[in-house]
Motif scaffolding. Structure first.
Motif, PDB file in Angstrom:
ATOM      1  N   GLU A   1       2.644 -75.269  24.347  1.00 32.42           N
ATOM      2  CA  GLU A   1       1.678 -76.087  23.608  1.00 32.42           C
ATOM      3  C   GLU A   1       0.425 -75.311  23.222  1.00 32.42           C
ATOM      4  O   GLU A   1      -0.323 -75.732  22.370  1.00 32.42           O
ATOM      5  N   LEU A   2       0.178 -74.161  23.854  1.00 35.09           N
ATOM      6  CA  LEU A   2      -0.988 -73.370  23.482  1.00 35.09           C
ATOM      7  C   LEU A   2      -0.779 -72.608  22.181  1.00 35.09           C
ATOM      8  O   LEU A   2      -1.728 -72.151  21.582  1.00 35.09           O
TER       9      LEU A   2
ATOM     10  N   ARG B   1      -8.846 -77.190  20.581  1.00 31.33           N
ATOM     11  CA  ARG B   1      -9.213 -76.780  21.940  1.00 31.33           C
ATOM     12  C   ARG B   1     -10.430 -75.861  21.915  1.00 31.33           C
ATOM     13  O   ARG B   1     -11.310 -75.958  22.766  1.00 31.33           O
ATOM     14  N   ALA B   2     -10.505 -74.969  20.943  1.00 29.05           N
ATOM     15  CA  ALA B   2     -11.655 -74.062  20.846  1.00 29.05           C
ATOM     16  C   ALA B   2     -12.932 -74.821  20.521  1.00 29.05           C
ATOM     17  O   ALA B   2     -14.013 -74.435  20.947  1.00 29.05           O
ATOM     18  N   VAL B   3     -12.816 -75.918  19.778  1.00 28.44           N
ATOM     19  CA  VAL B   3     -14.001 -76.717  19.442  1.00 28.44           C
ATOM     20  C   VAL B   3     -14.411 -77.596  20.620  1.00 28.44           C
ATOM     21  O   VAL B   3     -15.590 -77.690  20.961  1.00 28.44           O
ATOM     22  N   LEU B   4     -13.441 -78.237  21.271  1.00 26.39           N
ATOM     23  CA  LEU B   4     -13.757 -79.152  22.364  1.00 26.39           C
ATOM     24  C   LEU B   4     -14.090 -78.439  23.669  1.00 26.39           C
ATOM     25  O   LEU B   4     -14.915 -78.923  24.447  1.00 26.39           O
ATOM     26  N   TYR B   5     -13.425 -77.326  23.951  1.00 26.69           N
ATOM     27  CA  TYR B   5     -13.637 -76.583  25.195  1.00 26.69           C
ATOM     28  C   TYR B   5     -13.924 -75.116  24.882  1.00 26.69           C
ATOM     29  O   TYR B   5     -13.106 -74.249  25.154  1.00 26.69           O
ATOM     30  N   PRO B   6     -15.077 -74.829  24.308  1.00 25.92           N
ATOM     31  CA  PRO B   6     -15.357 -73.438  23.914  1.00 25.92           C
ATOM     32  C   PRO B   6     -15.608 -72.559  25.143  1.00 25.92           C
ATOM     33  O   PRO B   6     -16.073 -73.019  26.191  1.00 25.92           O
ATOM     34  N   SER B   7     -15.324 -71.284  24.980  1.00 29.12           N
ATOM     35  CA  SER B   7     -15.631 -70.324  26.037  1.00 29.12           C
ATOM     36  C   SER B   7     -17.138 -70.056  26.030  1.00 29.12           C
ATOM     37  O   SER B   7     -17.873 -70.528  25.165  1.00 29.12           O
TER      38      SER B   7
ATOM     39  N   ASN C   1       4.904 -60.159  41.076  1.00 31.36           N
ATOM     40  CA  ASN C   1       6.323 -60.023  41.381  1.00 31.36           C
ATOM     41  C   ASN C   1       6.493 -58.985  42.478  1.00 31.36           C
ATOM     42  O   ASN C   1       5.691 -58.058  42.606  1.00 31.36           O
ATOM     43  N   PRO C   2       7.586 -59.078  43.254  1.00 27.81           N
ATOM     44  CA  PRO C   2       7.789 -58.121  44.352  1.00 27.81           C
ATOM     45  C   PRO C   2       7.903 -56.669  43.897  1.00 27.81           C
ATOM     46  O   PRO C   2       7.538 -55.761  44.629  1.00 27.81           O
ATOM     47  N   GLY C   3       8.366 -56.417  42.703  1.00 29.33           N
ATOM     48  CA  GLY C   3       8.536 -55.054  42.220  1.00 29.33           C
ATOM     49  C   GLY C   3       7.244 -54.382  41.791  1.00 29.33           C
ATOM     50  O   GLY C   3       7.253 -53.270  41.271  1.00 29.33           O
ATOM     51  N   GLY C   4       6.130 -55.061  41.962  1.00 32.51           N
ATOM     52  CA  GLY C   4       4.853 -54.484  41.564  1.00 32.51           C
ATOM     53  C   GLY C   4       4.432 -54.850  40.153  1.00 32.51           C
ATOM     54  O   GLY C   4       3.421 -54.369  39.663  1.00 32.51           O
ATOM     55  N   THR C   5       5.214 -55.687  39.501  1.00 31.79           N
ATOM     56  CA  THR C   5       4.840 -56.123  38.157  1.00 31.79           C
ATOM     57  C   THR C   5       4.108 -57.454  38.240  1.00 31.79           C
ATOM     58  O   THR C   5       4.089 -58.108  39.281  1.00 31.79           O
ATOM     59  N   HIS C   6       3.548 -57.851  37.131  1.00 34.62           N
ATOM     60  CA  HIS C   6       2.787 -59.088  37.064  1.00 34.62           C
ATOM     61  C   HIS C   6       3.327 -59.931  35.928  1.00 34.62           C
ATOM     62  O   HIS C   6       3.753 -59.402  34.905  1.00 34.62           O
ATOM     63  N   ARG C   7       3.272 -61.245  36.104  1.00 36.31           N
ATOM     64  CA  ARG C   7       3.845 -62.147  35.112  1.00 36.31           C
ATOM     65  C   ARG C   7       2.851 -63.263  34.815  1.00 36.31           C
ATOM     66  O   ARG C   7       2.201 -63.797  35.711  1.00 36.31           O
ATOM     67  N   VAL C   8       2.742 -63.585  33.539  1.00 38.32           N
ATOM     68  CA  VAL C   8       1.913 -64.698  33.088  1.00 38.32           C
ATOM     69  C   VAL C   8       2.771 -65.565  32.191  1.00 38.32           C
ATOM     70  O   VAL C   8       3.403 -65.078  31.257  1.00 38.32           O
ATOM     71  N   LYS C   9       2.790 -66.853  32.481  1.00 34.38           N
ATOM     72  CA  LYS C   9       3.561 -67.777  31.652  1.00 34.38           C
ATOM     73  C   LYS C   9       2.597 -68.504  30.725  1.00 34.38           C
ATOM     74  O   LYS C   9       1.687 -69.196  31.175  1.00 34.38           O
ATOM     75  N   VAL C  10       2.804 -68.324  29.430  1.00 34.16           N
ATOM     76  CA  VAL C  10       1.976 -68.987  28.422  1.00 34.16           C
ATOM     77  C   VAL C  10       2.688 -70.268  28.011  1.00 34.16           C
ATOM     78  O   VAL C  10       3.811 -70.224  27.519  1.00 34.16           O
ATOM     79  N   PRO C  11       2.052 -71.423  28.229  1.00 30.77           N
ATOM     80  CA  PRO C  11       2.687 -72.683  27.829  1.00 30.77           C
ATOM     81  C   PRO C  11       2.911 -72.741  26.324  1.00 30.77           C
ATOM     82  O   PRO C  11       2.134 -72.215  25.544  1.00 30.77           O
TER      83      PRO C  11
ATOM     84  N   HIS D   1      -7.613 -65.141  30.831  1.00 34.71           N
ATOM     85  CA  HIS D   1      -8.205 -66.061  29.868  1.00 34.71           C
ATOM     86  C   HIS D   1      -7.512 -65.837  28.527  1.00 34.71           C
ATOM     87  O   HIS D   1      -7.623 -64.765  27.938  1.00 34.71           O
ATOM     88  N   PHE D   2      -6.780 -66.846  28.074  1.00 35.58           N
ATOM     89  CA  PHE D   2      -5.993 -66.743  26.852  1.00 35.58           C
ATOM     90  C   PHE D   2      -6.286 -67.941  25.969  1.00 35.58           C
ATOM     91  O   PHE D   2      -5.993 -69.078  26.333  1.00 35.58           O
ATOM     92  N   GLN D   3      -6.921 -67.692  24.828  1.00 36.50           N
ATOM     93  CA  GLN D   3      -7.228 -68.721  23.834  1.00 36.50           C
ATOM     94  C   GLN D   3      -7.981 -69.895  24.457  1.00 36.50           C
ATOM     95  O   GLN D   3      -7.690 -71.052  24.207  1.00 36.50           O
ATOM     96  N   GLY D   4      -8.940 -69.585  25.305  1.00 38.23           N
ATOM     97  CA  GLY D   4      -9.779 -70.610  25.905  1.00 38.23           C
ATOM     98  C   GLY D   4      -9.176 -71.309  27.109  1.00 38.23           C
ATOM     99  O   GLY D   4      -9.753 -72.251  27.627  1.00 38.23           O
ATOM    100  N   VAL D   5      -8.011 -70.880  27.565  1.00 35.91           N
ATOM    101  CA  VAL D   5      -7.348 -71.501  28.710  1.00 35.91           C
ATOM    102  C   VAL D   5      -7.170 -70.444  29.793  1.00 35.91           C
ATOM    103  O   VAL D   5      -6.853 -69.294  29.510  1.00 35.91           O
ATOM    104  N   VAL D   6      -7.391 -70.839  31.048  1.00 37.81           N
ATOM    105  CA  VAL D   6      -7.224 -69.935  32.175  1.00 37.81           C
ATOM    106  C   VAL D   6      -5.796 -70.059  32.682  1.00 37.81           C
ATOM    107  O   VAL D   6      -5.342 -71.136  33.053  1.00 37.81           O
ATOM    108  N   LEU D   7      -5.072 -68.918  32.689  1.00 38.61           N
ATOM    109  CA  LEU D   7      -3.691 -68.887  33.151  1.00 38.61           C
ATOM    110  C   LEU D   7      -3.592 -68.041  34.416  1.00 38.61           C
ATOM    111  O   LEU D   7      -4.176 -66.958  34.490  1.00 38.61           O
TER     112      LEU D   7
END
Length: 126
Positions: free
Chosen positions: A49-50, A59-65, A37-47, A26-32
């Motif tokens: 536009e966020l 976005r925080a006003v229209l879709y609050p957590s 990854n095969p090496g045991g690491t994890h990756r998150v791509k933040v768009p 959960h990043f700035q009100g958006v679920v990512l």
């Protein structure tokens, strides 16, 4: 993204005995989604536009957590109490109980009830 070693070992056991777990960030009100990854690491791509200022606030006003909704509900309850208190103070401070005074007090009272109900709806559980 780095996970604690204890959680890493739990994930390895889960991969051996069950299907792979899925994670969300959960990043700035958006679920990512979190990608493993095969090496045991994890990756998150933040768009991109966020990361823009005004859109983030909108976005925080229209879709609050859930926490933001609860805080907004508490704030509305506070404004409701202030409105009811303002109506009482307005009537007591008036020199005469005439029609503008009555309409002002009724308006503040109605606003207080609407804010109270809005706060109640905002604080309902998920």
């Amino acid at each position: 993204m780095n996970l604690p070693p204890r959680l890493e070992s739990l994930l390895k056991v889960m991969e051996e005995t069950e299907c792979s777990p899925a994670f969300e960030l959960h990043f700035q009100g958006v679920v990512l989604p979190v990608v493993f990854n095969p090496g045991g690491t994890h990756r998150v791509k933040v768009p991109v536009e966020l990361q823009q200022g005004f859109e983030q606030v909108l976005r925080a006003v229209l879709y609050p957590s859930k926490d933001q909704r609860h805080q907004n509900g508490r704030y509305m309850h506070t404004l409701s109490a202030a409105s009811i208190g303002g109506a009482v103070g307005y009537v007591h401070a008036a020199a005469a109980l005439d029609m503008p005074t009555i309409l002002g007090a009724v308006g503040l009272g109605a606003l207080g009830i609407l804010l109270w109900y809005g706060g109640l709806v905002a604080m309902k559980g998920d």
